[in-house]
Design a protein around this motif. Structure first.
Motif: not given
Length: 828
Positions: A605-622, A638-645
């Motif tokens: 959800x947060x990746x879709x809203x372009x709020x990458x900083x709110x993505x849980x850290x373990x996901x954002x860090x892969x 990977x779908x979620x991580x890829x969008x965060x990247x």
């Protein structure tokens, strides 16, 4: 008069002064080799100072046994928190770690509460080390941790000591000086001459256990023995001085590190166990009784000596003791220790029977290697007589991701069942039915293939399966059913229909396991083709079905789709409230294994809203490998991580990882994983100026999605794709699909931008005072409460009170969560 009291305890002034500092630090490490009196000294000091003591003596290397024991200790103070901590389990990753620390921070500890972890060196777990390190850094009011160990605590002990979190009492505090030895002898009623004192100092080197044994010999024979080794001293002044019956009793019970009277009586099989124990404890400092715990403890030195003697017994004598111990643990419900003892005796019949009795509930990932070893060494004849145990072993192999061994075990079980005699028709049918349910996993993700096994099981089983756990996660942690089973282009509608047919039959065999999955998949298909009205209608049916049978995994998939539908409508308040409420409900129900699932939902959800900083850290860090994510969910991660990247502009990294993403999505396969990956790769190539390659990857995604009219992955990433889609459409490719994407995208994008702006402005400021903000920054920098008070010229208690206010304002309960929020705020 000569005093001969085995319980005489010598407490030197220097060690008392050192132990008095326990209440000045969050952590005290008492570190010295075996036999220096660490345990006795700490126990006596805490008793004299009327501390609130939570004491745990570690028995072996089992992390799970340790964690369960720790939870039982906390139950005395807060049963709800203890239950939550048990639900989290050993915090093997960042998600569980933060949660576990937060739970302990929420406990109100009485003044001078001291958590003692004795023989901590047995554990050797970086996960547990990290947990206690964070507890220490949290400086929880009134909680003081004492680690008693033969080795240093963790790799960061020096840093903790330098920063004022840790007080270290090492071997030097326990070594007796010449004056100490003279005083200790005097307390025991022994006055030695100069020559005898010189010998004790030289021979024992200040080691109190050796001094004790020498004095014991002196009290018995009137002279100091000049023995070669400590074991010879124990043999002469302790072991040989007790009755033959007591010696035999000790050799029987020494296999336990500590034991209850009931255990001793069970192994000894005679009526005088209590009399023997009382006599031994009264006359021997190497055996003590903890009245509060109802447990007897033997000193490690004495236990080592006894086990050396035990090993000299004949194999048959040792097997008899081990076998009794195994049966004791079965009766006590401790399957893992029972397996260990039965394996020692090569009693595979009882070993497999214990697994069947336990139904595999005690088996965790840490037991994988020994379980594989036990079954590998087990004779075929025994395995044929314990097919339920073989089924339990097989399903554990699947959960361990040991797919090759899983396939071999399935083949082996099939042969065993086939070889059952004709007169066992009923048993054969039941086992065959259970085996068919096991074989579902061999066809995972292929609905028609799985359904064939379900139908065969339905013809064989006369009642619900005893093998499938209704409360187990049906989704392997995935937030989407359609993601799991959409495997063939142009067949999505057919796959949904097959799921509709298969699930009712499967649920009848498993007492409702997975109920609602078929409705979730159908609702998700409606969503992905842009039919939001039917998606919402079907979703309500799914939620009702899942909740009726407490199928949390299915319910979370439905709630995730509900969030995505709310995003389509632009209902930010609903989205944020339900993200929070569902997380709290997961915790309230103690279903911590689903936190990773909900993190992926939140990250999406947060990746879709372009709020990458709110993505849980373990996901954002892969950080996939360090989390409790099973392989079938990798491609969704990977779908979620890829969008965060993508959102953070890490295009080169995304392109570099794309091949791995494709590999993960191709195993079963998971077509949604492929579609999203190709979209991300197209965008990344375009951003780097490789437009032709970008179009090729976009067309790969369109080629997969077009036969089933799957449009939402493109709509969700439309902000990046509008121009490229127009070029593809202009070339005459996929006109119908692209037309539908263009039709839905504008209102969808308008709502996304509105929600993103609202979320961004709402989170731009934290509701902290200037002083609270300063304290929060210093905590994030790793400073202790004491150090912060010194820096700001305020009392430590003022810092603690401010920290409590900060937690309340931000809705958190741990320093780890606070640090994450502060770091996120800095980068916004």
């Amino acid at each position: 008069m000569v005093k001969n009291d085995a319980r005489t305890i010598y407490m030197r002034k220097s060690i008392n002064e050192a132990l008095n500092k326990i209440w000045e630090y969050p952590l005290t490490v008492v570190e010295a080799p075996m036999g220096y009196g660490k345990t006795t000294t700490v126990k006596e000091h805490l008793k004299k100072n009327h501390a609130e003591v939570l004491w745990q003596t570690l028995l072996d290397e089992s992390i799970t046994v340790f964690w369960n024991g720790l939870c039982r200790l906390f139950r005395r103070l807060n049963p709800d928190a203890a239950a939550s901590l048990a639900g989290v389990g050993v915090p093997s990753n960042s998600v569980f770690l933060e949660e576990a620390v937060g739970i302990v921070e929420g406990i109100q500890f009485p003044a001078r509460t001291t958590l003692v972890l004795d023989d901590y060196h047995l554990l050797s777990s970086t996960d547990v080390d990290r947990f206690f390190e964070l507890l220490v850094r949290a400086e929880i009011p009134n909680l003081h941790i004492v680690i008693v160990s033969r080795s240093v605590f963790g790799e960061n002990m020096e840093e903790l000591a330098l920063k004022g979190y840790c007080w270290v009492i090492d071997k030097s505090y326990f070594v007796l000086s010449r004056e100490d030895i003279v005083e200790y002898c005097r307390l025991r009623g022994v006055i030695l001459n100069t020559e005898e004192v010189d010998f004790l100092v030289s021979y024992t080197e200040g080691w109190i256990s050796a001094v004790y044994l020498c004095l014991l010999g002196y009290l018995q024979d009137g002279r100091i023995e000049h023995q070669v080794s400590l074991y010879e001293l124990i043999d002469k002044v302790v072991y040989r001085r007790i009755s033959a019956e007591a010696r035999e009793f000790l050799l029987t019970i020494c296999i336990f590190d500590n034991f209850t009277l009931e255990q001793a009586e069970y192994l000894w099989c005679q009526k005088d166990a209590e009399v023997l124990l009382r006599r031994l404890a009264a006359n021997n400092a190497f055996i003590r009784y903890d009245r509060a715990a109802g447990t007897y403890y033997m000193h490690n030195i004495f236990t080592s000596y006894l086990r050396k003697m035990f090993n000299r017994l004949s194999l048959e004598q040792k097997k008899a003791v081990w076998n009794k111990a195994g049966k004791w643990y079965v009766n006590a419900g401790d399957c893992i220790h029972a397996l260990d003892y039965f394996y020692k005796t090569a009693d595979f019949d009882n070993l497999l029977a214990a697994i069947e009795f336990d139904k595999g509930n005690s088996i965790w990932s840490e037991h994988k290697e020994k379980l594989i070893q036990y079954f590998g060494d087990c004779p075929v004849k025994i395995k044929r007589e314990h097919l339920q145990a073989c089924l339990i072993y097989a399903i554990n192999l699947f959960s361990f991701n040991e797919m090759e061994l899983f396939a071999e075990q399935c083949e082996e079980i099939g042969r065993y069942i086939e070889a059952l005699p004709g007169e066992m028709e009923y048993e054969k049918n039941q086992l065959s039915g259970e085996f068919e349910l096991l074989c579902i996993f061999t066809k995972y993700n292929h609905i028609a293939g799985m359904y064939e096994h379900i139908q065969r099981a339905s013809c064989l089983l006369k009642g619900p399966s005893e093998f499938i756990d209704k409360n187990g996660s049906w989704t392997f942690g995935s937030p989407s059913i359609l993601y799991m089973f959409y495997r063939e282009g142009g067949q999505l509608e057919q796959e949904v229909q097959e799921m509709n047919e298969a699930i009712p039959h499967y649920c009848r065999l498993t007492d409702g396991h997975g109920l609602g999955a078929e409705s979730v998949m159908q609702a998700e298909r409606y969503y992905y083709i842009g039919d939001f009205e039917n998606a919402e209608i079907t979703l309500h049916k799914a939620l009702y079905s899942a909740r009726s049978q407490n199928q949390t995994a299915i319910e979370l998939c439905a709630l995730f789709l509900q969030l995505r539908l709310a995003v389509v409508k632009g209902e930010l308040g609903y989205v944020m409230n339900n993200l929070r409420q569902t997380r709290e409900e997961i915790k309230h129900r103690g279903l911590y294994e689903y936190l990773h699932t909900w993190d992926m939902c939140e990250g999406f959800v947060f990746s879709y809203l372009n709020m990458t900083k709110k993505v849980p850290a373990w996901i954002a860090n892969g950080d996939l490998q360090g989390q409790s994510i099973l392989f079938p969910s990798y491609a969704f991660f990977n779908i979620v991580w890829g969008k965060a990247l993508l959102n953070s502009g890490q295009y080169l990294k995304l392109i570099g990882l794309a091949e791995t993403f494709v590999d993960h999505a191709s195993v079963f396969p998971n077509l949604l994983g492929l579609v999203y990956t190709y979209i991300y790769e197209a965008v990344a190539k375009s951003k780097l100026g490789h437009q032709e390659k970008a179009r090729l990857f976009l067309e790969k995604a369109l080629a997969i999605a077009s036969p089933d009219q799957v449009i939402m992955p493109f709509v969700e990433n439309g902000e990046y794709l509008v121009a490229m889609l127009a070029e593809v459409e202009a070339g005459g490719h996929y006109p119908e699909l692209i037309s539908r994407i263009r039709g839905i995208f504008p209102p969808f994008e308008k709502n996304r931008k509105t929600m993103s702006a609202e979320l961004s402005s709402g989170g731009s400021k934290l509701s902290l005072t200037e002083r609270e903000w300063t304290i929060a920054e210093l905590i994030t920098a790793g400073m202790t409460n004491r150090a912060i008070g010194t820096k700001l010229h305020i009392a430590e208690v003022t810092v603690k009170k401010a920290l409590q206010n900060i937690y309340a304002k931000l809705g958190i309960n741990s320093r780890t969560a606070l640090a994450r929020i502060i770091i996120e705020h800095r980068t916004e």
